[in-house]
Design a protein around this motif. Structure first.
Motif, mmCIF file in Angstrom:
data_model
loop_
_atom_site.group_PDB
_atom_site.id
_atom_site.type_symbol
_atom_site.label_atom_id
_atom_site.label_comp_id
_atom_site.label_asym_id
_atom_site.label_seq_id
_atom_site.Cartn_x
_atom_site.Cartn_y
_atom_site.Cartn_z
ATOM 1 N N CYS A 88 -4.939 1.635 -2.965
ATOM 2 C CA CYS A 88 -3.989 2.199 -3.829
ATOM 3 C C CYS A 88 -4.711 2.864 -5.247
ATOM 4 C CB CYS A 88 -2.839 1.384 -4.085
ATOM 5 S SG CYS A 88 -1.886 1.236 -2.700
ATOM 6 N N GLU A 89 -5.282 1.868 -6.102
ATOM 7 C CA GLU A 89 -5.974 2.099 -7.166
ATOM 8 C C GLU A 89 -6.848 3.406 -6.987
ATOM 9 O OE1 GLU A 89 -7.680 -1.381 -8.643
ATOM 10 O OE2 GLU A 89 -5.790 -2.330 -8.947
ATOM 11 N N ALA A 90 -7.601 3.270 -5.898
ATOM 12 C CA ALA A 90 -8.639 4.408 -5.658
ATOM 13 C C ALA A 90 -7.965 5.810 -5.174
ATOM 14 C CB ALA A 90 -9.408 4.105 -4.547
ATOM 15 N N ILE A 91 -6.809 5.687 -4.682
ATOM 16 C CA ILE A 91 -6.240 6.969 -4.283
ATOM 17 C C ILE A 91 -5.421 7.464 -5.636
ATOM 18 C CG2 ILE A 91 -3.891 7.874 -3.296
ATOM 19 C CD1 ILE A 91 -4.213 5.926 -0.830
ATOM 20 N N ALA A 92 -4.871 6.721 -6.467
ATOM 21 C CA ALA A 92 -4.231 6.893 -7.868
ATOM 22 C C ALA A 92 -5.595 7.692 -8.820
ATOM 23 C CB ALA A 92 -3.813 5.625 -8.584
ATOM 24 N N ALA A 93 -6.756 7.139 -8.828
ATOM 25 C CA ALA A 93 -7.766 7.353 -9.266
ATOM 26 C C ALA A 93 -8.416 8.825 -8.841
ATOM 27 C CB ALA A 93 -9.119 6.632 -9.430
ATOM 28 N N ILE A 94 -8.128 9.029 -7.588
ATOM 29 C CA ILE A 94 -8.781 10.368 -7.134
ATOM 30 C C ILE A 94 -7.779 11.573 -7.601
ATOM 31 C CG2 ILE A 94 -8.989 11.682 -5.197
ATOM 32 C CD1 ILE A 94 -10.079 9.103 -3.853
ATOM 33 N N MET A 135 0.789 -1.138 -0.138
ATOM 34 C CA MET A 135 -0.021 -0.054 -0.063
ATOM 35 C C MET A 135 0.969 1.093 0.096
ATOM 36 S SD MET A 135 -2.974 -1.024 2.240
ATOM 37 C CE MET A 135 -2.997 -0.029 3.456
ATOM 38 N N HIS A 136 1.640 1.502 -1.082
ATOM 39 C CA HIS A 136 2.679 2.466 -1.061
ATOM 40 C C HIS A 136 1.924 3.810 -1.588
ATOM 41 C CE1 HIS A 136 1.545 1.396 -5.324
ATOM 42 N NE2 HIS A 136 2.541 2.355 -5.559
ATOM 43 N N LEU A 137 0.819 3.912 -1.735
ATOM 44 C CA LEU A 137 -0.014 5.262 -2.015
ATOM 45 C C LEU A 137 -0.535 5.828 -0.742
ATOM 46 C CD1 LEU A 137 -1.292 4.771 -5.561
ATOM 47 C CD2 LEU A 137 0.987 5.964 -4.852
ATOM 48 N N VAL A 138 -0.840 5.000 0.260
ATOM 49 C CA VAL A 138 -1.577 5.523 1.581
ATOM 50 C C VAL A 138 -0.873 6.488 2.202
ATOM 51 C CG1 VAL A 138 -2.580 4.721 3.574
ATOM 52 C CG2 VAL A 138 -2.885 3.157 1.489
ATOM 53 N N PRO A 139 -1.291 7.536 2.337
ATOM 54 C CA PRO A 139 -0.592 8.664 3.323
ATOM 55 C C PRO A 139 -0.184 8.210 4.548
ATOM 56 C CG PRO A 139 -2.386 9.754 1.926
ATOM 57 C CD PRO A 139 -2.659 8.083 1.813
ATOM 58 N N ALA A 140 1.057 8.603 5.208
ATOM 59 C CA ALA A 140 1.326 8.223 6.450
ATOM 60 C C ALA A 140 0.407 8.337 7.456
ATOM 61 C CB ALA A 140 2.657 9.101 6.672
ATOM 62 N N ASP A 141 -0.385 9.580 7.300
ATOM 63 C CA ASP A 141 -1.426 9.685 8.516
ATOM 64 C C ASP A 141 -2.671 8.766 8.546
ATOM 65 O OD1 ASP A 141 -2.517 10.616 5.898
ATOM 66 O OD2 ASP A 141 -3.729 12.257 7.140
ATOM 67 N N ARG A 142 -2.655 7.747 7.461
ATOM 68 C CA ARG A 142 -3.667 6.803 7.201
ATOM 69 C C ARG A 142 -3.045 5.526 7.227
ATOM 70 N NH1 ARG A 142 -6.534 9.248 2.028
ATOM 71 N NH2 ARG A 142 -5.207 10.923 2.143
ATOM 72 N N ALA A 143 -1.659 5.283 7.308
ATOM 73 C CA ALA A 143 -1.031 4.062 6.979
ATOM 74 C C ALA A 143 -1.380 2.872 8.095
ATOM 75 C CB ALA A 143 0.379 4.038 6.779
ATOM 76 N N ASP A 144 -1.842 3.350 9.280
ATOM 77 C CA ASP A 144 -2.285 2.524 10.292
ATOM 78 C C ASP A 144 -3.582 1.808 10.362
ATOM 79 O OD1 ASP A 144 -3.170 4.956 10.990
ATOM 80 O OD2 ASP A 144 -3.053 4.751 13.226
ATOM 81 N N ARG A 145 -4.437 2.502 9.462
ATOM 82 C CA ARG A 145 -5.701 1.788 9.344
ATOM 83 C C ARG A 145 -5.874 0.627 8.751
ATOM 84 N NH1 ARG A 145 -8.519 7.495 7.235
ATOM 85 N NH2 ARG A 145 -10.391 7.174 8.701
ATOM 86 N N ARG A 146 -6.649 -0.254 8.954
ATOM 87 C CA ARG A 146 -6.981 -1.549 8.531
ATOM 88 C C ARG A 146 -7.728 -1.417 7.286
ATOM 89 N NH1 ARG A 146 -11.667 -4.473 8.867
ATOM 90 N NH2 ARG A 146 -11.265 -6.758 8.356
ATOM 91 N N THR A 147 -7.072 -2.194 6.217
ATOM 92 C CA THR A 147 -8.015 -2.128 4.845
ATOM 93 C C THR A 147 -8.203 -3.548 4.599
ATOM 94 O OG1 THR A 147 -5.942 -3.028 3.803
ATOM 95 C CG2 THR A 147 -6.409 -0.507 3.846
ATOM 96 N N ILE A 148 -9.325 -3.714 3.814
ATOM 97 C CA ILE A 148 -9.868 -4.956 3.203
ATOM 98 C C ILE A 148 -9.029 -5.300 1.966
ATOM 99 C CG2 ILE A 148 -11.987 -6.142 2.573
ATOM 100 C CD1 ILE A 148 -11.933 -5.168 5.473
#
Length: 114
Positions: free
Chosen positions: A20-26, A1-14
């Motif tokens: 990462c695709e969603a972050i790139a799309a935004i 999850m290389h695109l997740v900003p540091a302030d959100r990196a500790d959150r659980r993902t499914i």
């Protein structure tokens, strides 16, 4: 999850790869804000009617736009001031008459689908 900003990196993902695709799309937040501002211009039925008229017919004067849209001249002028400030339209003076035209190509592309 290389695109997740540091302030959100500790959150659980499914689905981390989709995050990462969603972050790139935004993309860039400024780009998102620009489009949100454009959509807010289109959200008002009167402004949308003005933009559609200008898009489909070309340059028109305030009084002609008022007749075409059913608005009064001061309401058209006020809406055009806002659209001009946003860079969506421009006015071209010919003697005492100012004709407005749509200049935002991205809004024009959206209006093609209306």
């Amino acid at each position: 999850m290389h695109l997740v900003p540091a302030d959100r990196a500790d959150r659980r993902t499914i689905d981390g790869h989709r995050v990462c695709e969603a972050i790139a799309a935004i993309g860039d937040a400024g780009h998102v804000r620009t489009w949100a501002d454009r959509f807010s211009l289109l959200a008002d039925p009167n402004r949308l009617a003005l933009l559609l008229a200008l898009h489909r017919t070309g340059p028109l004067a305030v009084s002609d736009l008022a007749i075409a849209t059913g608005m009064n001249d001061p309401a058209v002028s006020q809406a055009l001031r806002l659209l001009r400030a946003a860079g969506a339209v421009t006015g071209e003076k010919e003697g005492r008459v100012v004709r407005y035209r749509l200049v935002d190509e991205e809004i024009a592309a959206v209006l093609q689908h209306c």
